[in-house]
Design a protein around this motif. Structure first.
Motif, PDB file in Angstrom:
ATOM      1  N   ASN A  95      -4.138   0.252   5.296  1.00  0.00           N
ATOM      2  CA  ASN A  95      -3.701   1.506   4.682  1.00  0.00           C
ATOM      3  C   ASN A  95      -3.745   1.442   3.154  1.00  0.00           C
ATOM      4  OD1 ASN A  95      -2.775   4.178   4.875  1.00  0.00           O
ATOM      5  ND2 ASN A  95      -0.645   3.553   4.633  1.00  0.00           N
ATOM      6  N   ASP A  96      -4.869   0.967   2.627  1.00  0.00           N
ATOM      7  CA  ASP A  96      -5.109   0.874   1.186  1.00  0.00           C
ATOM      8  C   ASP A  96      -4.292  -0.215   0.494  1.00  0.00           C
ATOM      9  OD1 ASP A  96      -7.221   2.336   0.277  1.00  0.00           O
ATOM     10  OD2 ASP A  96      -6.055   3.976  -0.568  1.00  0.00           O
ATOM     11  N   GLN A  97      -3.641  -1.091   1.235  1.00  0.00           N
ATOM     12  CA  GLN A  97      -2.819  -2.150   0.649  1.00  0.00           C
ATOM     13  C   GLN A  97      -3.387  -3.523   1.000  1.00  0.00           C
ATOM     14  OE1 GLN A  97       0.464  -1.322  -1.012  1.00  0.00           O
ATOM     15  NE2 GLN A  97      -0.740   0.560  -1.049  1.00  0.00           N
ATOM     16  N   TRP A 116      -0.271 -11.806   2.510  1.00  0.00           N
ATOM     17  CA  TRP A 116       0.082 -10.618   1.729  1.00  0.00           C
ATOM     18  C   TRP A 116       0.845  -9.644   2.610  1.00  0.00           C
ATOM     19  CZ3 TRP A 116      -1.549  -9.915  -3.464  1.00  0.00           C
ATOM     20  CH2 TRP A 116      -2.427 -10.897  -3.944  1.00  0.00           C
ATOM     21  N   PHE A 117       1.737  -8.873   1.961  1.00  0.00           N
ATOM     22  CA  PHE A 117       2.475  -7.849   2.686  1.00  0.00           C
ATOM     23  C   PHE A 117       2.714  -6.684   1.727  1.00  0.00           C
ATOM     24  CE2 PHE A 117       6.375  -5.773   4.141  1.00  0.00           C
ATOM     25  CZ  PHE A 117       6.100  -5.590   5.491  1.00  0.00           C
ATOM     26  N   ASN A 118       2.190  -5.502   2.095  1.00  0.00           N
ATOM     27  CA  ASN A 118       2.365  -4.303   1.262  1.00  0.00           C
ATOM     28  C   ASN A 118       1.962  -4.547  -0.192  1.00  0.00           C
ATOM     29  OD1 ASN A 118       3.188  -2.743   3.398  1.00  0.00           O
ATOM     30  ND2 ASN A 118       5.371  -2.984   2.984  1.00  0.00           N
ATOM     31  N   HIS A 119       0.794  -5.124  -0.390  1.00  0.00           N
ATOM     32  CA  HIS A 119       0.192  -5.327  -1.713  1.00  0.00           C
ATOM     33  C   HIS A 119       0.801  -6.490  -2.497  1.00  0.00           C
ATOM     34  CE1 HIS A 119      -3.187  -3.102  -3.118  1.00  0.00           C
ATOM     35  NE2 HIS A 119      -2.747  -2.956  -4.331  1.00  0.00           N
ATOM     36  N   GLU A 301      -2.241  -7.683 -11.206  1.00  0.00           N
ATOM     37  CA  GLU A 301      -2.247  -7.003  -9.908  1.00  0.00           C
ATOM     38  C   GLU A 301      -1.746  -5.578 -10.037  1.00  0.00           C
ATOM     39  OE1 GLU A 301      -0.234  -9.055  -6.810  1.00  0.00           O
ATOM     40  OE2 GLU A 301      -1.027 -10.994  -7.409  1.00  0.00           O
ATOM     41  N   GLU A 302      -0.635  -5.391 -10.791  1.00  0.00           N
ATOM     42  CA  GLU A 302      -0.067  -4.052 -10.930  1.00  0.00           C
ATOM     43  C   GLU A 302      -1.025  -3.123 -11.660  1.00  0.00           C
ATOM     44  OE1 GLU A 302       2.636  -2.897  -9.575  1.00  0.00           O
ATOM     45  OE2 GLU A 302       2.919  -4.835  -8.613  1.00  0.00           O
ATOM     46  N   GLU A 303      -1.656  -3.637 -12.751  1.00  0.00           N
ATOM     47  CA  GLU A 303      -2.603  -2.804 -13.487  1.00  0.00           C
ATOM     48  C   GLU A 303      -3.784  -2.432 -12.606  1.00  0.00           C
ATOM     49  OE1 GLU A 303      -3.602  -5.135 -16.828  1.00  0.00           O
ATOM     50  OE2 GLU A 303      -1.648  -4.885 -17.816  1.00  0.00           O
ATOM     51  N   ASN A 304      -4.291  -3.390 -11.836  1.00  0.00           N
ATOM     52  CA  ASN A 304      -5.429  -3.112 -10.965  1.00  0.00           C
ATOM     53  C   ASN A 304      -5.052  -2.161  -9.844  1.00  0.00           C
ATOM     54  OD1 ASN A 304      -7.192  -4.715 -12.409  1.00  0.00           O
ATOM     55  ND2 ASN A 304      -6.698  -6.560 -11.244  1.00  0.00           N
ATOM     56  N   LYS A 305      -3.799  -2.253  -9.354  1.00  0.00           N
ATOM     57  CA  LYS A 305      -3.355  -1.322  -8.321  1.00  0.00           C
ATOM     58  C   LYS A 305      -3.370   0.104  -8.861  1.00  0.00           C
ATOM     59  CE  LYS A 305      -1.511   0.109  -4.462  1.00  0.00           C
ATOM     60  NZ  LYS A 305      -1.240   1.533  -4.746  1.00  0.00           N
ATOM     61  N   ASP A 306      -2.910   0.269 -10.141  1.00  0.00           N
ATOM     62  CA  ASP A 306      -2.932   1.602 -10.752  1.00  0.00           C
ATOM     63  C   ASP A 306      -4.352   2.131 -10.837  1.00  0.00           C
ATOM     64  OD1 ASP A 306      -0.232   1.477 -11.026  1.00  0.00           O
ATOM     65  OD2 ASP A 306      -0.284   0.771 -13.103  1.00  0.00           O
TER      66      ASP A 306
END
Length: 326
Positions: A95-97, A116-119, A301-306
């Motif tokens: 689901n995109d994560q 991994w779990f939920n990104h 990771e957070e920047e790439n997730k955005d």
């Protein structure tokens, strides 16, 4: 099918950009096709009833690229995501994560391989620091080092428990010279300066290592279920006491002949001789340094997730609107 006229359907399709590929009898994108979105992104892959489903490659205009499996416009299954900063994730998606098992290579060269779990890094995993060669092997909770683990350096390792990226409680250092130093990490609070308000919350600082004893190598680790019995431990200690004392004394003597240098990953790489136990007591593990490097990876990771979200949200909204229109 909706009650919209063919002209209205064509206008809705135009909002999704250009499409060249197969369709089903209802006019939906279905099968193999290529799409160029109005924002400049492109997709080349499989569709099912108007949604990206199956194998495909999505290229973002910012240089990012995802190649792998989709399910109803979501990254789902096995896939590789290349980020604009040079980092890369290869593994499971749900689901995109990032969810399941995968390997993330960071822009600074660090590598995390594990669950991994939920990104977030969550479960069991290994994080390798490129600059020092040190390696953390153990538990993770919501992206942070937590649980039983080993922190492995060039010529020694720490075995114990971690919480929020720092070692806590009882543990031991194992040295290549053939002995162990047992002890405990104690969390202390930062001293208040003069004039500071007492009501201000105290700030936590890096935990301090307090050594208790030195023994020869034992088989038990934090991963084992049962530690040695007191009788077994005393027999081992008695048999090895003389040998351990000689090794420790030799290490101390060697230390006195050279300037005192705290053991860090950098100094370990430049010295072939084993670190002294007094050096170890002062600073074998640097939570602030390693946590800083690992936090840098978390920020990536957070920047790439955005960037992932920005690249797909508008497209998915438009394609879902088109699906409803059809």
């Amino acid at each position: 099918m909706s009650d919209l006229s063919s002209e209205e359907i064509e206008e809705a399709e135009a909002d999704l950009g250009e499409y060249d590929g197969e369709r089903n009898s209802e006019g939906e994108r279905h099968g193999r096709g290529k799409a160029r979105l109005p924002n400049g992104d492109t997709y080349d892959g499989e569709y099912e009833h108007g949604f990206r489903s199956g194998q495909g490659t999505y290229r973002f205009r910012n240089g990012a690229c995802y190649t792998g499996e989709y399910l109803q416009n979501k990254k789902h299954g096995q896939g590789i995501f290349f980020y604009p900063d040079g980092s890369k994730y290869e593994g499971d998606w749900v689901n995109d994560q990032r969810h399941g098992y995968g390997e993330y290579t960071y822009a600074n060269g660090d590598i995390y391989t594990g669950e991994w779990f939920n990104h977030n890094r969550h479960g069991q995993g290994t994080y390798v620091y490129k600059d020092t060669g040190s390696k953390y092997v153990g538990g993770w909770v919501n992206g942070n080092q937590e649980g039983e683990a080993e922190l492995i350096h060039l010529n020694h390792r720490f075995k114990g428990k971690f919480l929020n990226g720092n070692p806590v409680g009882h543990g031991k250092y194992v040295f290549d010279i053939g002995c162990e130093q047992h002890g405990e990490y104690i969390q202390s609070e930062q001293d208040k300066g003069e004039g500071e308000e007492e009501e201000e919350p105290s700030l936590l600082v890096a935990p301090k290592w307090k050594a208790s004893e030195i023994t020869e190598l034992t088989l038990w680790t934090p991963h084992g279920e049962n530690p040695p019995s007191p009788r077994e431990a005393s027999l081992v200690a008695a048999a090895a006491a003389e040998a351990v004392e000689e090794k420790a004394a030799a290490a101390v003597t060697e230390e006195e002949k050279m300037p005192s240098i705290a053991v860090t990953d950098e100094s370990a790489e430049s010295r072939d001789d084993a670190p002294s136990l007094h050096e170890v007591s002062s600073e074998v593990f640097s939570p602030a340094r390693d946590a800083g490097e690992e936090d840098e990876g978390s920020r990536e990771e957070e920047e790439n997730k955005d960037q992932e979200d920005q690249g797909t949200t508008s497209l998915e909204d438009k394609e879902n609107e088109s699906k409803e229109a059809e």
